[in-house]
Scaffold this motif. Structure first.
Motif, short mmCIF file in Angstrom:
data_model
loop_
_atom_site.label_atom_id
_atom_site.label_comp_id
_atom_site.label_asym_id
_atom_site.label_seq_id
_atom_site.Cartn_x
_atom_site.Cartn_y
_atom_site.Cartn_z
N THR A 62 -3.61 5.34 4.23
CA THR A 62 -2.88 4.28 4.78
C THR A 62 -1.90 5.37 5.16
OG1 THR A 62 -3.43 2.64 4.01
CG2 THR A 62 -1.26 2.58 4.48
N ALA A 75 0.88 -1.15 0.21
CA ALA A 75 0.25 0.11 0.29
C ALA A 75 1.17 1.38 0.12
CB ALA A 75 -0.66 0.31 1.09
N PRO A 98 -3.48 8.92 -7.36
CA PRO A 98 -5.09 8.23 -7.49
C PRO A 98 -5.78 7.37 -6.80
CG PRO A 98 -3.84 7.10 -8.76
CD PRO A 98 -2.61 8.30 -8.15
N ASN A 99 -7.07 6.76 -7.16
CA ASN A 99 -7.23 5.49 -6.25
C ASN A 99 -6.15 4.51 -5.32
OD1 ASN A 99 -10.49 5.78 -7.57
ND2 ASN A 99 -9.96 6.77 -5.60
N ALA A 143 -3.83 4.95 -4.49
CA ALA A 143 -2.30 4.85 -4.18
C ALA A 143 -1.06 4.39 -2.42
CB ALA A 143 -2.63 6.98 -4.92
N GLY A 144 -2.26 5.27 -1.49
CA GLY A 144 -2.23 4.95 -0.56
C GLY A 144 -1.80 6.22 0.45
N LYS A 145 -2.11 7.21 0.07
CA LYS A 145 -2.93 8.46 1.03
C LYS A 145 -3.30 7.52 2.03
CE LYS A 145 -5.87 10.47 -2.65
NZ LYS A 145 -5.72 8.97 -3.36
N HIS A 157 -11.48 9.68 7.02
CA HIS A 157 -13.28 9.51 6.26
C HIS A 157 -13.84 8.71 7.47
CE1 HIS A 157 -11.15 8.08 2.59
NE2 HIS A 157 -10.69 9.01 2.67
P1 ATP Z 1 -8.62 6.94 -2.42
O1 ATP Z 1 -8.55 8.04 -2.97
O2 ATP Z 1 -9.51 5.97 -3.03
O3 ATP Z 1 -9.06 7.17 -0.85
P2 ATP Z 1 -5.74 6.09 -1.45
O4 ATP Z 1 -5.13 6.39 -2.07
O5 ATP Z 1 -6.52 6.45 0.15
O6 ATP Z 1 -6.82 5.83 -1.93
P3 ATP Z 1 -5.90 3.72 0.35
O7 ATP Z 1 -6.82 3.62 0.79
O8 ATP Z 1 -4.61 3.68 0.88
O9 ATP Z 1 -6.27 4.34 -0.85
O10 ATP Z 1 -5.53 1.92 0.00
C1 ATP Z 1 -4.55 2.04 -0.14
C2 ATP Z 1 -4.14 0.24 -1.00
O11 ATP Z 1 -4.09 -0.14 0.29
C3 ATP Z 1 -5.56 0.35 -1.67
O12 ATP Z 1 -4.67 -1.08 -2.26
C4 ATP Z 1 -6.20 -0.60 -0.94
O13 ATP Z 1 -6.72 -1.42 -1.58
C5 ATP Z 1 -4.83 -1.32 0.34
N1 ATP Z 1 -6.06 -0.80 1.61
C6 ATP Z 1 -5.67 -0.18 2.37
N2 ATP Z 1 -6.73 -0.89 3.78
C7 ATP Z 1 -6.18 -1.63 3.88
C8 ATP Z 1 -6.34 -2.71 4.78
N3 ATP Z 1 -7.16 -2.35 5.51
N4 ATP Z 1 -6.44 -4.30 4.34
C9 ATP Z 1 -5.88 -4.59 2.82
N5 ATP Z 1 -5.71 -3.62 1.97
C10 ATP Z 1 -5.74 -2.35 2.44
#
Ligand code: ATP
Length: 234
Positions: free
Chosen positions: A42, A16, A35-36, A38-40, A81
């Protein structure tokens, strides 16, 4: 100051976050785009002490943090969130609860003034469950800044806000900058985010694909990083 070094997070077999390093400077807003997936979020959750990294370190003011320690929590405010509000408590009761959690001694009039700042004074004594989504987001902002944290972590904080609340949050960010506080701002609204940010970080599939002073970026250049680097980052 917040310093992140070689941060990685693996869920199952997927990274992640992979080897993410950066510094958030005092008095500056760091815009985090990507993008969706991306790990933001996390990243924000790790910084907030809600999720443990697989590898790497996070330091606040030169001190390495190992998780959700109270002394770390005192320095940071988080809007994510989840609003972290209690539905059955009123707006003012929620703030009172968080005052106790942070060891703050704010009187009723101070708490009402905080609600006034976010335009909720007239709803102070209603349970949170009766407030609209945007109102709950306004209250989440008041909660996150109650203890005057030096580091503000904002993950899509504009979600659900009307125009007056957007202006209110924009001025809150300007105030944080003047106070010498650091703000991390995650947003999908690249244009608005670039107006607010001093520095930029673009994450794609868990890696930093671009970073630097905001003047070096346009909305188009940020989004082109999403697309052009996405395949490489895999
Ligand atoms: P968005 O713009 O859609 O909110 P994001 O950049 O915030 O996305 P994250 O939510 O950090 O992205 O997710 C990053 C990656 O980690 C994704 O592939 C997601 O599926 C995975 N991921 C996040 N949390 C978990 C979890 N608790 N268990 C398994 N995979 C996870």
């Amino acid at each position: 100051m917040l310093e992140v070094r070689s941060l990685s997070k693996i869920y199952g077999l997927r990274y992640a976050l992979k080897d993410v390093s950066f510094v958030a400077q005092p008095g500056r807003v760091l815009g985090i785009f990507g993008p969706n997936g991306a790990g933001k979020t996390t990243l924000v959750r790790i910084l907030a002490g809600q999720v443990r990294p697989t590898a790497g370190t996070v330091s606040f003011f030169g001190r390495q943090a190992s998780g959700d320690e109270p002394e770390v929590r005192r320095h940071i405010g988080v809007v994510g969130h989840h609003t972290f509000l209690y539905d059955d408590l009123t707006a003012v009761e929620n703030l009172r609860f968080y005052c106790r959690m942070y060891g703050l001694r704010l009187g009723e009039s101070e708490l009402l003034a905080r609600l006034e700042e976010v335009g909720l004074a007239s709803r102070a004594h209603e349970p949170v469950r009766y407030l609209s989504r945007g109102m709950q987001q306004r209250l989440a902002l008041a909660r996150a800044t109650l203890h005057n944290p030096e580091i503000l972590l904002l993950d899509e904080p504009y979600t659900g806000l009307d125009q007056s609340a957007v202006a209110l949050l924009d001025s809150l960010l300007a105030r944080e900058r003047l106070r010498g506080h650091s703000t991390l701002l995650v947003t999908h609204d690249v244009e608005h985010g670039l107006q607010l940010a001093d520095d930029v970080l673009v994450l794609v599939q868990g890696r930093i694909t671009a970073s630097g002073p905001a003047q070096q970026f346009s909305a188009d250049s940020v989004t082109s990083f999403y697309q052009s680097q996405g395949e490489e980052a895999r």
